[in-house]
Design an enzyme around this catalytic site. Structure first.
Site, PDB file in Angstrom:
ATOM      1  CG  HIS A  11      39.672  42.170  31.072  1.00  0.00           C
ATOM      2  ND1 HIS A  11      39.304  43.093  30.962  1.00  0.00           N
ATOM      3  CD2 HIS A  11      40.887  42.017  32.093  1.00  0.00           C
ATOM      4  CE1 HIS A  11      39.968  44.100  32.554  1.00  0.00           C
ATOM      5  NE2 HIS A  11      40.887  43.331  32.625  1.00  0.00           N
ATOM      6  CG  ASP A  12      39.852  41.608  35.156  1.00  0.00           C
ATOM      7  OD1 ASP A  12      40.355  40.843  34.904  1.00  0.00           O
ATOM      8  OD2 ASP A  12      39.249  42.562  35.583  1.00  0.00           O
TER       9      ASP A  12
ATOM     10  CG  ASP B  60      45.442  47.718  36.665  1.00  0.00           C
ATOM     11  OD1 ASP B  60      43.776  46.560  36.327  1.00  0.00           O
ATOM     12  OD2 ASP B  60      46.319  46.874  36.910  1.00  0.00           O
TER      13      ASP B  60
ATOM     14  CG  ASP C  81      43.990  48.633  31.053  1.00  0.00           C
ATOM     15  OD1 ASP C  81      44.591  49.028  32.042  1.00  0.00           O
ATOM     16  OD2 ASP C  81      43.969  47.863  30.774  1.00  0.00           O
TER      17      ASP C  81
ATOM     18  CD  GLU D  49      40.216  47.184  38.092  1.00  0.00           C
ATOM     19  OE1 GLU D  49      39.491  46.412  38.074  1.00  0.00           O
ATOM     20  OE2 GLU D  49      41.384  47.729  37.769  1.00  0.00           O
TER      21      GLU D  49
HETATM   22  C1  NOJ Z   1      42.004  44.101  37.527  1.00  0.00           C
HETATM   23  C2  NOJ Z   1      42.746  43.772  36.032  1.00  0.00           C
HETATM   24  O1  NOJ Z   1      41.033  43.791  35.284  1.00  0.00           O
HETATM   25  C3  NOJ Z   1      43.003  42.024  35.882  1.00  0.00           C
HETATM   26  O2  NOJ Z   1      42.781  41.376  35.071  1.00  0.00           O
HETATM   27  C4  NOJ Z   1      44.604  42.039  36.443  1.00  0.00           C
HETATM   28  O3  NOJ Z   1      44.074  40.927  36.890  1.00  0.00           O
HETATM   29  C5  NOJ Z   1      44.655  42.939  38.014  1.00  0.00           C
HETATM   30  N1  NOJ Z   1      43.756  44.468  37.293  1.00  0.00           N
HETATM   31  C6  NOJ Z   1      46.307  42.881  38.360  1.00  0.00           C
HETATM   32  O4  NOJ Z   1      46.958  43.859  36.931  1.00  0.00           O
END
Ligand code: NOJ
Length: 521
Positions: free
Chosen positions: A303-304, A189, A92, A230
């Site tokens: 994970h989100d 990210d 990441d 992302e």
């Molecule tokens: C996206 C990530 O997937 C998330 O977990 C994170 O909190 C935010 N970006 C900030 O880095």
């Protein structure tokens, strides 16, 4: 593209040293398990030094490993052990912001004229009303420097100023450092946010985005690495520009249409089954990517968000069936599959009894900003539904005290159904979701038609099912995915090779709720 990626959230995967926190040696101890599942790459969420305000997405040093996760030599050993098994490591990369404990920020806040003063966005007064993704204004006043700085996420995550060429050079060096370590790729990210347009109404898709991505990955040293960004973009032309081979930006990106369709919004469930909407989105993207000029990322979990199974399937009455249905619906499509830890044995969301049980900054801020305006029960229901902590509870390897994750009390409680839903119980069951995943992955690896073949949907808008074909030359597969009711579906020709209901070749009966079957020929 032959990758099948498994996503690991290091804090919650496996604890090898009994401190209640997952670590790199814990990951190494599970590599044979991953090989058995059949994946050939690991995406490791941030494991860099960090105060862990956002569990590692607040990086304090891009070149060192967080002490609770191990050491740099553990990370090197992980890379070696992966490579020995012909697996790749995708790290990441967090280029949009650092931690406020990063040396760059510590220097930057000291004065308006030091070498780091322009590494972040500093202003005398906020130029716009941008909001942080984690609640409240995105502009924070810093008493030391006497100015405001931008933070798209928590106040402890200041945004880097990419318009400063020194920041670009620093991040290039960070990428190169990873490549020299032996890393095979990066998940980047919120890549869409690194270029800003302060006049615009969103803190993303600024005018220099393509230039900055190319600066990272278009160089001789970095062109070969796998990249998945992302990117919350739904403009297909823009996406194609990001992923066009000739531009050397990204190999693929995560597209979130189908994820969002799984609920009304992050904190509220959909009022009826979202599977039809999801099918239509998948059809749209399979058709858009048909010409091979774009690689689609196939994923249902990360994970989100709470587990897709809890939002889209029936985690009470048909948990295993709907877990397998979702897997077949997605993982036989064209693209690069990503599997999130625990998903492969049918993990579901948890029940949190109290706000004190949550650890996630986003969930806690959401609660704090609404408490008193919405009833406590309603608020808890929303956070239970949407919280990222659902998927950050420890992986339940078995039904033991700390679910085989650790010998000590974990940093966050084990999943609330861990005694019943865990890998060991799943493998012992005749409805094993894990075995179904192994079969799907095996099928994918052994079939050119599944990896590269054409896609064709055989179902219409009004249908409560999704039937699709994957064809390459003489090789043909038909995948039947029935949704939540009983459906009459014409039995495809060919040999039945996979079923989540023990359907037999001669069985012509209606398809049961969440039934899936795959036919070859
Ligand atoms: C996206 C990530 O997937 C998330 O977990 C994170 O909190 C935010 N970006 C900030 O880095």
């Amino acid at each position: 593209m032959d990758l099948i990626v498994y996503q690991i959230y290091p804090r919650s995967f496996c604890d090898s040293n009994g401190d209640g926190i997952g670590d790199i040696c814990g990951i190494i101890s599970k590599l044979d398990y991953l090989a058995r599942l059949g994946v050939n790459a690991v995406w490791l969420c941030p494991c860099y030094k960090s105060p862990m305000i956002d569990n590692g997405y607040d990086v304090a040093d891009y070149r060192s490993v967080a002490a609770e996760y191990g050491t740099l030599s553990d990370l090197k050993r992980l890379i070696d052990e992966l490579h020995k098994r012909d697996m790749k490591l995708i790290m990441d990369l967090v280029p949009n912001h650092t931690s406020d404990e990063h040396e760059w920020f510590k220097q930057s806040r000291k004065s308006r004229d030091n070498p780091y003063s322009d590494y972040y966005y500093w202003v005398d007064s906020p130029p716009n009303g941008w909001q942080s993704m984690f609640e409240g204004s995105a502009w924070e006043y810093d008493g030391v420097r006497g100015q405001y700085y931008l933070h798209s996420y928590a106040a402890e995550q200041p945004d880097l100023n990419w318009d400063n060429p020194r920041v670009v050079a620093e991040m290039q060096a960070v990428v190169d450092y990873g490549v020299d370590l032996g890393v095979d790729g990066f998940r980047i990210d919120v890549i869409d946010q690194i270029s800003k347009d302060f006049e615009g109404n969103r803190n993303c898709f600024g005018p220099r985005l393509h230039e900055y991505i190319n600066a990272l990955f278009g160089r001789e040293k970095t062109r070969h690495v796998f990249t998945v960004g992302e990117c919350w973009c739904d403009d297909i032309d823009e996406i194609k520009r990001h992923c066009a081979e000739s531009r050397h930006e990204l190999v693929t990106l995560f597209q979130f249409d189908h994820l969002m369709a799984g609920s009304a919004d992050k904190w509220h469930s959909a009022d009826n089954s979202p599977l039809r909407r999801i099918r239509d989105i998948l059809i749209k993207w399979q058709n858009l990517t048909a010409k091979n000029d774009l690689i689609y990322s196939i994923f249902t979990d990360n994970h989100d968000n709470n587990f897709y199974l809890s939002r889209v399937g029936d985690s009470k009455n048909y948990r295993c069936e709907s877990a397998m249905l979702i897997a077949a619906m997605f993982y036989l499509l064209k693209g690069v599959p990503f599997i999130y830890q625990g998903q492969e044995f049918g993990s579901v969301g948890s029940q949190f009894a109290d706000i004190g049980d949550f650890r996630d900054v986003e969930s806690v801020n959401y609660y704090n900003n609404r408490v008193g305006t919405v009833s406590h029960e309603r608020l808890m229901e929303q956070i239970n539904f949407g919280s990222r902590d659902n998927v950050r509870r420890p992986v339940a390897w078995n039904g033991g005290r700390y679910c085989g994750f650790s010998t000590a009390k974990p940093w966050i409680a084990p999943p609330s159904r861990a005694h019943e839903i865990n890998l060991a119980a799943d493998i012992a069951s005749d409805k094993s979701v894990f075995r179904f995943y192994c079969r799907l992955i095996n099928l994918r690896k052994s079939s050119d038609a599944i990896r590269y073949g054409d896609f064709r949907s055989l179902s219409g808008n009004g249908d409560d099912y999704f039937v699709y074909e994957r064809v390459l030359g003489a090789e043909r597969y038909t995948v039947v995915c029935n949704f939540d009711s009983v459906s009459q579906i014409e039995i495809p020709r060919g040999e039945l090779i996979l079923s989540n209901y023990n359907r037999s070749q001669s069985d012509k009966s209606d398809f049961r709720p969440y039934e899936t079957a795959v036919y070859r020929g």
